[in-house]
Design a protein around this motif. Structure first.
Motif, PDB file in Angstrom:
ATOM      1  N   GLU A  25      38.960  33.252  34.421  1.00 45.84           N
ATOM      2  CA  GLU A  25      38.657  34.377  33.158  1.00 45.84           C
ATOM      3  C   GLU A  25      39.087  35.294  33.487  1.00 45.84           C
ATOM      4  OE1 GLU A  25      37.985  33.160  30.181  1.00 45.84           O
ATOM      5  OE2 GLU A  25      37.594  35.344  29.480  1.00 45.84           O
ATOM      6  N   VAL A  26      38.008  36.539  34.781  1.00 42.49           N
ATOM      7  CA  VAL A  26      38.539  37.258  35.258  1.00 42.49           C
ATOM      8  C   VAL A  26      39.228  38.233  36.371  1.00 42.49           C
ATOM      9  CG1 VAL A  26      37.155  39.476  36.953  1.00 42.49           C
ATOM     10  CG2 VAL A  26      35.667  37.427  36.641  1.00 42.49           C
TER      11      VAL A  26
ATOM     12  N   ILE B 293      45.852  38.489  44.106  1.00 40.77           N
ATOM     13  CA  ILE B 293      46.268  37.062  43.653  1.00 40.77           C
ATOM     14  C   ILE B 293      46.065  36.671  44.879  1.00 40.77           C
ATOM     15  CG2 ILE B 293      48.077  35.558  43.051  1.00 40.77           C
ATOM     16  CD1 ILE B 293      49.086  38.070  41.416  1.00 40.77           C
ATOM     17  N   TYR B 294      46.713  36.942  45.957  1.00 40.88           N
ATOM     18  CA  TYR B 294      46.424  35.453  48.150  1.00 40.88           C
ATOM     19  C   TYR B 294      45.247  35.415  48.139  1.00 40.88           C
ATOM     20  CZ  TYR B 294      51.338  33.907  46.850  1.00 40.88           C
ATOM     21  OH  TYR B 294      52.650  33.235  46.596  1.00 40.88           O
ATOM     22  N   LYS B 295      44.485  36.354  47.781  1.00 38.74           N
ATOM     23  CA  LYS B 295      42.732  36.584  47.843  1.00 38.74           C
ATOM     24  C   LYS B 295      41.669  36.013  47.525  1.00 38.74           C
ATOM     25  CE  LYS B 295      39.755  39.354  50.347  1.00 38.74           C
ATOM     26  NZ  LYS B 295      38.525  41.053  50.703  1.00 38.74           N
ATOM     27  N   TYR B 296      42.039  35.822  45.885  1.00 37.34           N
ATOM     28  CA  TYR B 296      41.348  35.387  45.419  1.00 37.34           C
ATOM     29  C   TYR B 296      41.370  34.043  44.127  1.00 37.34           C
ATOM     30  CZ  TYR B 296      38.767  39.728  46.390  1.00 37.34           C
ATOM     31  OH  TYR B 296      38.267  40.939  46.762  1.00 37.34           O
ATOM     32  N   VAL B 297      43.018  33.789  44.019  1.00 37.31           N
ATOM     33  CA  VAL B 297      43.376  32.659  43.757  1.00 37.31           C
ATOM     34  C   VAL B 297      43.172  31.331  43.922  1.00 37.31           C
ATOM     35  CG1 VAL B 297      45.430  31.390  42.791  1.00 37.31           C
ATOM     36  CG2 VAL B 297      45.144  33.676  42.060  1.00 37.31           C
ATOM     37  N   LYS B 298      41.866  30.391  44.154  1.00 39.97           N
ATOM     38  CA  LYS B 298      41.304  28.998  45.223  1.00 39.97           C
ATOM     39  C   LYS B 298      42.125  27.768  44.248  1.00 39.97           C
ATOM     40  CE  LYS B 298      38.855  32.160  47.584  1.00 39.97           C
ATOM     41  NZ  LYS B 298      39.125  32.108  48.372  1.00 39.97           N
TER      42      LYS B 298
ATOM     43  N   CYS C 286      36.503  44.069  38.213  1.00 39.59           N
ATOM     44  CA  CYS C 286      37.347  42.959  38.407  1.00 39.59           C
ATOM     45  C   CYS C 286      37.928  42.395  40.061  1.00 39.59           C
ATOM     46  CB  CYS C 286      39.374  42.910  37.423  1.00 39.59           C
ATOM     47  SG  CYS C 286      39.073  42.863  35.778  1.00 39.59           S
ATOM     48  N   VAL C 287      38.451  43.405  40.573  1.00 42.39           N
ATOM     49  CA  VAL C 287      38.183  43.342  42.116  1.00 42.39           C
ATOM     50  C   VAL C 287      36.942  42.918  42.570  1.00 42.39           C
ATOM     51  CG1 VAL C 287      39.209  43.759  44.617  1.00 42.39           C
ATOM     52  CG2 VAL C 287      40.333  43.851  41.880  1.00 42.39           C
TER      53      VAL C 287
END
Lengths: 98, 98, 98, 98
Positions: free
Chosen positions: C64-65, C93-98, D44-45
């Protein structure tokens, strides 16, 4: 009418070269893995380490393609202002980012 | 003295055959990926899907090797009753399970 | 001068409510986990299943965030046409997408 | 007959204390997240970073429980020599290791 050979823009050719070079390396790594397993299949931890390296190398190709996707496909969509675009973008990102 | 060719136990040979067969398939997939990118590098989502399939296939080889690791290396260690073994086991599992 | 209470736009308030509601659920799940472990710490598989559910619920808040991030921060940047924006975008994207 | 209060073995009580202490910290982090989002949902971040920390903390509880699982449940099974145990073990590991 005859189709002319397409000359690709420089940055696109660069992207293609980068990806195919890395994929050739990956092919070599996969062949190396086959040899490792044939020679000593009990060497489990070293084999797992090598499999990890292949995942890592493949992930770097994936990142390169994702960057291209964002830069062209997604950017066009966002500029167009369509609202559905975020659903598609989120779908692609959450499906393919590893 | 000449080394005799080792005959491997049946279940080990089966494990090796399973892994190398899958790795040959992966080699083919990687070559296919190169062609896809050379032919149309803008086809990003299809390329990402194919990269995902290679990760999946590679993961199945990893699982096969992890099972062997647990069945031989780890089991011997656990039976021996040494306490350090769980640290090693946890290290391997958390490093290589994807 | 006195600061006026800010009234947030409807879609932003909706986003906040969605996230905080889910986070309250997660708080409850975490408390439940504590009880489970206190009552029977040997019930490992059920505890791992419950931990998995919390990860899943947390991931849905993260998504959502991330959608909000793409919709506001990233979209503004892409529209501005700056080239650095893709590095930042890829990084997030690559840090936070799980 | 009245049930006596169970006294748990020291290492088990230690495991329970470690897990519940960490889960209390996680509860606090989740409440902090709610406040962050209520105060400034556009941040957001920073919110994604905080969500990442909660995943990390939760993963450390998961690892602690997985270690207990391997040490007790799985070890008993492996010692018993049953062959199905590896299927169960692989299932649990690949389902819950993140």
């Amino acid at each position: 009418m005859q189709e002319l050979p397409l000359v690709k823009p420089a940055h696109e050719q660069e992207h293609i070269d980068k990806c195919t070079r890395r994929l050739s390396t990956i092919e070599g790594q996969v062949r190396g893995l086959k040899r490792m397993i044939e020679e000593d299949a009990n060497n489990c931890v070293d084999i797992l380490t090598q499999i990890s390296s292949v995942h890592e190398a493949l992930r770097s190709v994936g990142k390169e393609v994702m960057r291209k996707y964002l830069k062209t496909c997604a950017t066009n969509a966002i500029k167009s202002g369509s609202d559905d675009v975020y659903d598609e973008l989120m779908g692609v990102i959450y499906k393919y980012v590893k």
